[in-house]
Design a protein around this motif. Sequence first.
Motif, PDB file in Angstrom:
ATOM      1  N   PHE A  67      -1.490  -0.910  63.628  1.00 35.83           N
ATOM      2  CA  PHE A  67      -1.684  -0.771  65.072  1.00 35.83           C
ATOM      3  C   PHE A  67      -3.091  -1.061  65.583  1.00 35.83           C
TER       4      PHE A  67
ATOM      5  N   TRP B 147      -4.396  -1.270  69.495  1.00 36.31           N
ATOM      6  CA  TRP B 147      -5.344  -0.295  70.045  1.00 36.31           C
ATOM      7  C   TRP B 147      -6.591  -0.994  70.573  1.00 36.31           C
TER       8      TRP B 147
ATOM      9  N   CYS C 208      -5.914  -2.805  73.842  1.00 41.40           N
ATOM     10  CA  CYS C 208      -5.807  -1.856  74.959  1.00 41.40           C
ATOM     11  C   CYS C 208      -7.190  -1.402  75.411  1.00 41.40           C
TER      12      CYS C 208
ATOM     13  N   GLY D 257      -2.294  10.566  74.961  1.00 40.27           N
ATOM     14  CA  GLY D 257      -1.089  10.757  75.764  1.00 40.27           C
ATOM     15  C   GLY D 257      -0.510  12.145  75.642  1.00 40.27           C
TER      16      GLY D 257
ATOM     17  N   SER E  76       4.698  12.504  71.783  1.00 41.55           N
ATOM     18  CA  SER E  76       4.751  11.069  71.503  1.00 41.55           C
ATOM     19  C   SER E  76       4.324  10.841  70.059  1.00 41.55           C
ATOM     20  N   SER E  77       4.576   9.651  69.573  1.00 43.59           N
ATOM     21  CA  SER E  77       4.144   9.326  68.215  1.00 43.59           C
ATOM     22  C   SER E  77       2.632   9.158  68.181  1.00 43.59           C
TER      23      SER E  77
ATOM     24  N   PRO F 200       0.774   6.734  66.961  1.00 46.25           N
ATOM     25  CA  PRO F 200       0.272   5.437  67.437  1.00 46.25           C
ATOM     26  C   PRO F 200       0.197   5.345  68.964  1.00 46.25           C
ATOM     27  N   ASN F 201       1.188   5.895  69.656  1.00 48.00           N
ATOM     28  CA  ASN F 201       1.163   5.865  71.124  1.00 48.00           C
ATOM     29  C   ASN F 201       0.095   6.791  71.694  1.00 48.00           C
TER      30      ASN F 201
ATOM     31  N   LYS G 119      -3.169   5.035  71.157  1.00 46.50           N
ATOM     32  CA  LYS G 119      -3.270   3.916  72.104  1.00 46.50           C
ATOM     33  C   LYS G 119      -3.746   4.422  73.462  1.00 46.50           C
ATOM     34  N   ASP G 120      -3.169   5.515  73.926  1.00 42.12           N
ATOM     35  CA  ASP G 120      -3.591   6.100  75.202  1.00 42.12           C
ATOM     36  C   ASP G 120      -5.055   6.535  75.140  1.00 42.12           C
TER      37      ASP G 120
ATOM     38  N   GLU H  66      -7.191   3.451  75.365  1.00 42.48           N
ATOM     39  CA  GLU H  66      -7.208   2.943  76.745  1.00 42.48           C
ATOM     40  C   GLU H  66      -8.208   3.720  77.588  1.00 42.48           C
TER      41      GLU H  66
END
Length: 167
Positions: A63, A67, A70, A134, A138-139, A141-142, A145-146, A149
């Motif tokens: 990922f 990442w 983003c 996030g 959530s997982s 990776p998500n 990612k948040d 970001e």
Amino acid sequence: KIMKKLFALFIFVFIFDHISFAQKQENLYFLYRQKQINITFDYTWFEIHGVSDTTKKDMIEAFSNIWNDCFIKNLNEELEDTDVTIGNFPDANYTVFVQIMSFNSVNKMKTIINIIDTETLNERCTFTVYGQGGLVGSSYPNLIKDGMEHCGENLGEIIEDVFDLDL
């Protein structure tokens, strides 16, 4: 008494935060009038709360490009009213070296930003940028990612202020 102490603490944190922000901004004046700035990412010291080293390594391999993209996208969105673009520009005068440090149990991402003179490899400044991940559930990776970001967005806000100056 407790309210007075809480109020005093709030004032202290508010003043410290603004002094810290002003110092970051002052340290970044050398970026003024740059058109392109290179960026690189390093996950060497990345720690994820509650995740084994093997799982962390697998997630980074799977990922990290997402990442990083983003982070860069949100960073440049913050800078869209300036003349600077940050991305893969190895010949640029400066490089933003992003060390991804940690993602903790309260979904907070920590990065250390080093801005380096590309030619001499001298470090011009270093500071920490945080971003909120996030929603819980959530997982990883998500969530990460948040967090990336938000870190990109927060770094963009810091850099944008330098380009808003009338030097």
